[in-house]
Write a protein that holds these residues in place. Structure first.
Motif, PDB file in Angstrom:
ATOM      1  N   LEU A   1     -25.800  30.487   2.796  1.00 21.88           N
ATOM      2  CA  LEU A   1     -26.407  30.563   4.125  1.00 21.88           C
ATOM      3  C   LEU A   1     -25.619  29.878   5.240  1.00 21.88           C
ATOM      4  CD1 LEU A   1     -30.214  30.382   3.250  1.00 21.88           C
ATOM      5  CD2 LEU A   1     -28.775  32.399   3.634  1.00 21.88           C
ATOM      6  N   PRO A   2     -25.029  28.697   5.025  1.00 22.27           N
ATOM      7  CA  PRO A   2     -24.263  28.096   6.135  1.00 22.27           C
ATOM      8  C   PRO A   2     -23.095  28.972   6.610  1.00 22.27           C
ATOM      9  CG  PRO A   2     -24.812  26.422   4.530  1.00 22.27           C
ATOM     10  CD  PRO A   2     -25.191  27.749   3.912  1.00 22.27           C
ATOM     11  N   SER A   3     -22.335  29.551   5.696  1.00 18.99           N
ATOM     12  CA  SER A   3     -21.214  30.396   6.130  1.00 18.99           C
ATOM     13  C   SER A   3     -21.725  31.703   6.737  1.00 18.99           C
ATOM     14  CB  SER A   3     -20.239  30.664   4.983  1.00 18.99           C
ATOM     15  OG  SER A   3     -20.892  31.270   3.893  1.00 18.99           O
ATOM     16  N   LEU A   4     -22.845  32.221   6.231  1.00 13.85           N
ATOM     17  CA  LEU A   4     -23.431  33.422   6.817  1.00 13.85           C
ATOM     18  C   LEU A   4     -23.949  33.127   8.224  1.00 13.85           C
ATOM     19  CD1 LEU A   4     -25.372  34.894   3.759  1.00 13.85           C
ATOM     20  CD2 LEU A   4     -23.140  35.594   4.657  1.00 13.85           C
ATOM     21  N   ALA A   5     -24.527  31.947   8.417  1.00 13.21           N
ATOM     22  CA  ALA A   5     -25.033  31.563   9.740  1.00 13.21           C
ATOM     23  C   ALA A   5     -23.891  31.475  10.747  1.00 13.21           C
ATOM     24  CB  ALA A   5     -25.785  30.238   9.668  1.00 13.21           C
ATOM     25  N   ALA A   6     -22.747  30.954  10.337  1.00 15.42           N
ATOM     26  CA  ALA A   6     -21.597  30.858  11.243  1.00 15.42           C
ATOM     27  C   ALA A   6     -21.129  32.256  11.651  1.00 15.42           C
ATOM     28  CB  ALA A   6     -20.463  30.083  10.577  1.00 15.42           C
ATOM     29  N   MET A   7     -21.054  33.189  10.693  1.00 10.06           N
ATOM     30  CA  MET A   7     -20.650  34.555  11.028  1.00 10.06           C
ATOM     31  C   MET A   7     -21.703  35.228  11.905  1.00 10.06           C
ATOM     32  SD  MET A   7     -19.601  37.774   8.576  1.00 10.06           S
ATOM     33  CE  MET A   7     -21.201  37.762   7.765  1.00 10.06           C
ATOM     34  N   TYR A   8     -22.963  34.946  11.641  1.00  8.32           N
ATOM     35  CA  TYR A   8     -24.074  35.496  12.417  1.00  8.32           C
ATOM     36  C   TYR A   8     -23.944  35.095  13.887  1.00  8.32           C
ATOM     37  CZ  TYR A   8     -29.026  36.656  13.290  1.00  8.32           C
ATOM     38  OH  TYR A   8     -30.196  37.197  13.743  1.00  8.32           O
ATOM     39  N   VAL A   9     -23.691  33.817  14.128  1.00 12.40           N
ATOM     40  CA  VAL A   9     -23.524  33.311  15.500  1.00 12.40           C
ATOM     41  C   VAL A   9     -22.354  34.018  16.188  1.00 12.40           C
ATOM     42  CG1 VAL A   9     -22.858  31.278  16.860  1.00 12.40           C
ATOM     43  CG2 VAL A   9     -24.580  31.067  15.053  1.00 12.40           C
ATOM     44  N   GLU A  10     -21.213  34.085  15.499  1.00  8.02           N
ATOM     45  CA  GLU A  10     -20.030  34.729  16.080  1.00  8.02           C
ATOM     46  C   GLU A  10     -20.324  36.190  16.430  1.00  8.02           C
ATOM     47  OE1 GLU A  10     -16.001  36.675  14.395  1.00  8.02           O
ATOM     48  OE2 GLU A  10     -16.463  34.690  13.584  1.00  8.02           O
ATOM     49  N   THR A  11     -21.016  36.883  15.539  1.00  6.94           N
ATOM     50  CA  THR A  11     -21.283  38.313  15.731  1.00  6.94           C
ATOM     51  C   THR A  11     -22.300  38.559  16.832  1.00  6.94           C
ATOM     52  OG1 THR A  11     -20.795  38.742  13.404  1.00  6.94           O
ATOM     53  CG2 THR A  11     -22.079  40.413  14.584  1.00  6.94           C
ATOM     54  N   PHE A  12     -23.467  37.936  16.729  1.00 12.57           N
ATOM     55  CA  PHE A  12     -24.558  38.284  17.630  1.00 12.57           C
ATOM     56  C   PHE A  12     -24.500  37.591  18.984  1.00 12.57           C
ATOM     57  CE2 PHE A  12     -26.273  39.639  13.512  1.00 12.57           C
ATOM     58  CZ  PHE A  12     -26.481  40.981  13.822  1.00 12.57           C
TER      59      PHE A  12
ATOM     60  N   VAL B   1     -41.566  51.921  -2.813  1.00  8.88           N
ATOM     61  CA  VAL B   1     -41.065  50.657  -2.261  1.00  8.88           C
ATOM     62  C   VAL B   1     -40.116  50.971  -1.106  1.00  8.88           C
ATOM     63  CG1 VAL B   1     -39.761  48.556  -2.766  1.00  8.88           C
ATOM     64  CG2 VAL B   1     -41.319  49.506  -4.483  1.00  8.88           C
ATOM     65  N   LEU B   2     -40.313  50.262  -0.015  1.00 14.01           N
ATOM     66  CA  LEU B   2     -39.501  50.400   1.188  1.00 14.01           C
ATOM     67  C   LEU B   2     -38.692  49.123   1.361  1.00 14.01           C
ATOM     68  CD1 LEU B   2     -38.998  51.787   4.075  1.00 14.01           C
ATOM     69  CD2 LEU B   2     -40.787  50.248   4.835  1.00 14.01           C
ATOM     70  N   PHE B   3     -37.410  49.270   1.674  1.00 11.37           N
ATOM     71  CA  PHE B   3     -36.580  48.106   1.974  1.00 11.37           C
ATOM     72  C   PHE B   3     -36.363  48.046   3.474  1.00 11.37           C
ATOM     73  CE2 PHE B   3     -33.072  45.294   2.468  1.00 11.37           C
ATOM     74  CZ  PHE B   3     -33.250  44.371   1.456  1.00 11.37           C
ATOM     75  N   GLU B   4     -36.632  46.894   4.050  1.00 13.02           N
ATOM     76  CA  GLU B   4     -36.379  46.706   5.476  1.00 13.02           C
ATOM     77  C   GLU B   4     -35.149  45.832   5.652  1.00 13.02           C
ATOM     78  OE1 GLU B   4     -38.327  45.330   9.696  1.00 13.02           O
ATOM     79  OE2 GLU B   4     -39.638  45.639   7.978  1.00 13.02           O
ATOM     80  N   ILE B   5     -34.111  46.418   6.232  1.00  8.39           N
ATOM     81  CA  ILE B   5     -32.921  45.642   6.562  1.00  8.39           C
ATOM     82  C   ILE B   5     -33.274  44.790   7.775  1.00  8.39           C
ATOM     83  CG2 ILE B   5     -30.548  45.720   7.429  1.00  8.39           C
ATOM     84  CD1 ILE B   5     -30.167  48.308   5.828  1.00  8.39           C
ATOM     85  N   LYS B   6     -33.166  43.494   7.617  1.00 11.70           N
ATOM     86  CA  LYS B   6     -33.464  42.580   8.716  1.00 11.70           C
ATOM     87  C   LYS B   6     -32.203  42.175   9.465  1.00 11.70           C
ATOM     88  CE  LYS B   6     -36.930  41.042   9.630  1.00 11.70           C
ATOM     89  NZ  LYS B   6     -37.826  41.522  10.677  1.00 11.70           N
ATOM     90  N   GLU B   7     -31.100  42.033   8.753  1.00 15.11           N
ATOM     91  CA  GLU B   7     -29.842  41.638   9.398  1.00 15.11           C
ATOM     92  C   GLU B   7     -28.685  42.330   8.714  1.00 15.11           C
ATOM     93  OE1 GLU B   7     -29.828  40.230  12.125  1.00 15.11           O
ATOM     94  OE2 GLU B   7     -31.691  39.109  12.200  1.00 15.11           O
ATOM     95  N   PHE B   8     -27.764  42.784   9.527  1.00 13.06           N
ATOM     96  CA  PHE B   8     -26.548  43.421   9.033  1.00 13.06           C
ATOM     97  C   PHE B   8     -25.468  43.107  10.052  1.00 13.06           C
ATOM     98  CE2 PHE B   8     -24.595  47.856   7.933  1.00 13.06           C
ATOM     99  CZ  PHE B   8     -23.529  47.240   7.317  1.00 13.06           C
ATOM    100  N   CYS B   9     -24.411  42.485   9.622  1.00  9.81           N
ATOM    101  CA  CYS B   9     -23.329  42.224  10.571  1.00  9.81           C
ATOM    102  C   CYS B   9     -21.981  42.227   9.867  1.00  9.81           C
ATOM    103  CB  CYS B   9     -23.553  40.936  11.359  1.00  9.81           C
ATOM    104  SG  CYS B   9     -23.442  39.404  10.444  1.00  9.81           S
ATOM    105  N   VAL B  10     -20.992  42.539  10.666  1.00  8.49           N
ATOM    106  CA  VAL B  10     -19.599  42.532  10.242  1.00  8.49           C
ATOM    107  C   VAL B  10     -18.862  41.608  11.196  1.00  8.49           C
ATOM    108  CG1 VAL B  10     -17.516  43.940  10.034  1.00  8.49           C
ATOM    109  CG2 VAL B  10     -19.724  44.863   9.308  1.00  8.49           C
ATOM    110  N   LYS B  11     -18.008  40.791  10.643  1.00 12.72           N
ATOM    111  CA  LYS B  11     -17.220  39.864  11.461  1.00 12.72           C
ATOM    112  C   LYS B  11     -16.554  40.632  12.607  1.00 12.72           C
ATOM    113  CE  LYS B  11     -14.256  35.988  10.598  1.00 12.72           C
ATOM    114  NZ  LYS B  11     -14.539  34.874   9.761  1.00 12.72           N
TER     115      LYS B  11
END
Length: 147
Positions: free
Chosen positions: A12-23, A76-86
């Protein structure tokens, strides 16, 4: 070559850093911090039916997709909540590759219905249309801000 791994709490910490950069970049232009992004991703990861993968290009984190599944009367339904690419990796097919791997893994789990919310416009909506999504004509997204 891309490699994938299922998301675990220690990611999660490395994903959070990429999330910030992306969004925080166009087209979203949000104002995330690593703290607020980490909290959001942690809340999702705590869901009972959470599932996600992260992608690596030469052992460098380059993308993620995550969300959770929900039981409906007809499956069953899958809801994508977050999707990002660097940011540096956008526009070269990486997002589509990550999405197709994710969809394949969901199908292995018996999940064949996927939904998500995204911004209108070419940079986001068009990406999902290219990958087989369509705008649902029966549903609308509504919001209300507390006064």
């Amino acid at each position: 070559m891309l490699t994938y791994k299922e998301i675990e709490r220690e990611d999660l910490p490395s994903l959070a850093a990429m999330y910030v950069e992306t969004f925080n970049a166009p087209p979203w232009n949000d104002a995330w911090t690593e703290e607020t992004a980490g909290k959001r991703l942690g809340q999702m990861a705590a869901a009972e039916t959470f599932y996600g993968i992260c992608a690596f290009e030469e052992e460098v984190l380059c993308g993620m997709v995550l969300g959770f599944s929900e039981q409906f009367y007809d499956g069953v339904l899958f809801e994508i909540k977050e999707f990002c690419v660097k940011n540096a990796s956008r526009g070269n097919g990486l997002g589509s590759a990550i999405y197709h791997e994710f969809e394949r893994r969901l199908q292995e789990k018996g999940i064949d219905k996927i939904q998500l919310m995204t911004l209108r416009g070419n940079a986001t909506e068009h990406f999902y249309e290219k990958n087989g999504f369509e705008t649902d004509k029966d549903l609308i997204f509504m919001k209300k801000c507390a006064k």
